[in-house]
Write an enzyme that holds these catalytic residues in place. Sequence first.
Site, short mmCIF file in Angstrom:
data_model
loop_
_atom_site.label_atom_id
_atom_site.label_comp_id
_atom_site.label_asym_id
_atom_site.label_seq_id
_atom_site.Cartn_x
_atom_site.Cartn_y
_atom_site.Cartn_z
N ARG A 21 -18.26 6.98 4.46
CA ARG A 21 -18.38 7.40 3.07
C ARG A 21 -19.84 7.30 2.62
O ARG A 21 -20.50 6.29 2.84
CB ARG A 21 -17.50 6.50 2.17
CG ARG A 21 -16.02 6.77 2.33
CD ARG A 21 -15.21 5.79 1.49
NE ARG A 21 -15.37 4.43 1.96
CZ ARG A 21 -14.93 3.36 1.31
NH1 ARG A 21 -14.32 3.50 0.16
NH2 ARG A 21 -15.11 2.15 1.82
N THR A 46 -11.70 2.30 -6.50
CA THR A 46 -12.11 2.90 -7.77
C THR A 46 -13.28 3.84 -7.44
O THR A 46 -14.43 3.53 -7.74
CB THR A 46 -12.55 1.83 -8.78
OG1 THR A 46 -13.51 0.96 -8.15
CG2 THR A 46 -11.37 1.01 -9.26
N CYS A 56 -19.59 1.52 -1.74
CA CYS A 56 -19.87 0.70 -2.94
C CYS A 56 -21.19 1.01 -3.63
O CYS A 56 -21.20 1.46 -4.78
CB CYS A 56 -19.82 -0.78 -2.56
SG CYS A 56 -18.16 -1.34 -2.20
N ASP A 106 0.86 -1.19 0.00
CA ASP A 106 0.00 0.00 0.00
C ASP A 106 0.89 1.23 0.00
O ASP A 106 2.00 1.20 0.56
CB ASP A 106 -0.93 0.00 1.22
CG ASP A 106 -2.12 0.93 1.04
OD1 ASP A 106 -3.25 0.43 0.86
OD2 ASP A 106 -1.93 2.17 1.08
#
Length: 446
Positions: free
Chosen positions: A329, A85, A259, A30
């Site tokens: 999020r 992404t 997601c 990472d």
Amino acid sequence: MRVSVHGCGYLGAVHAAALARLGHEVVGIDVDPARVAALAEGRAPFFEPGLAALLAEPGGAGSLTFSTDVAHAGVADVHFLCVGTPQSAGSGVADLQQLEAALAALRPHLRPGSVVVGKSTVPVGTAARLATDLPDGVRLAWNPEFLREGHAVADTLHPDRLVYGVPDDGDALVERLDAVYARLLDDGVPRLVTDLATAELAKVAANAFLATKISFANAVAEVCEAAGGDAVALVGTMALDRRIGGEYLGVGLGFGGGCLPKDIRAFAARARELGVGPAVSFLDEVDAINDRCRERAVVLARTACGGSLAGRRVAVLGAAFKPDSDDVRSSPALALARALAAEGADVVVTDPQALALAQAAAPELGYAADAREAATGADVVVLATEWDEYRDLDPGALADVVRSPRLVDARNAVDGARWRAAGWDVRSLGVAAPRAARPQSSSPTA
Ligand code: UDX
């Protein structure tokens, strides 16, 4: 096998630890030194039940190391891409910069025979494009991940299915992935081999379906509110239809997280690029229904307070996008807290795990360590994330500290009758009026 995992977020950290548990020699890579340091010390850098235990003790013959230096991936034969992404700023299109950067960094360490396996959620067509630009003798497969935050360890070690997307001549890739997942296959986990495009779509199609199911429940909730019905009872009748089932039919504040929201937008954006936008244009409606859940919760709180939230103290229980996660999020709870503050309310948010991340994301809101502190002096309490500890609150004890015992149950999480018996005015999404006492149904789910 020797395996590298690129990107150690919710997906990659769990995948790396799980592969070590499955007996492999794993190195996680990472770019964030703090994250790598935490993982290397066996600490989970975010709240994920079971991850710390897995990091501390992968068990079996496997080994697990972490590094910021991608050269350490050079020893591996199989390289998993697990980077984020996210949604691009200003559009629904997926931002593939992290994916491109991870692959570019890995490239010098690939050799003939190396296999690159994408797990990140990507727009259909990405894998085929990446496959054309690999060094000679390096092959690419796509193996989407379906894990849920909060259940990531169990979902990775006991998945519902494994999907391998491979090119036409991909038998060797299938063999390699079978070796990686040998123990899961021995346990009988179904394994589906598809082309690259189908594997990419498998992830977004599943998430779009789940989001649609949630928004369907919240759409009928709007109708129930207008017509005088009870959406929770209604979806209870649907859930018993075996063709429908009760999962992802929860009436409430809707979906959020890293997601579902971005995946439906990226899916719709990619479909438009492919000239088939109308096929999934209903996803715009799914998104709009989801956003309206927050607006309807604001209306409930405003109405409970007599028509205005200006100057009212509002306790918001929950900031995480769902229980058992510290992820904020696209959190419906935090969006609701902000919307209440925008109406002039003095908002105090609490959460068992997500306080620090919530505070960083929305520093303008007030914060409290627990439900009792948040509710002290409150004109209305809003339950926004259905943590067990909020479901189990003692309404009598909480009534002693609030200014007015009013509850907006935006997740249909509590036993309303119990709270009403303790003197609370309880309002919930999807229910036109307070539920009257009525004869018990004979089914526990109804
Ligand atoms: C999801 C998918 O489930 C997983 O397969 C995929 O790999 C990643 O995206 P996750 O983001 O962890 O996983 O969340 P999930 O548990 O699916 O919940 C998504 C959101 O839907 C949460 O905000 C949750 O509160 C909400 N939700 C869920 C509802 O509003 N109602 C429901 O009935 C179920």
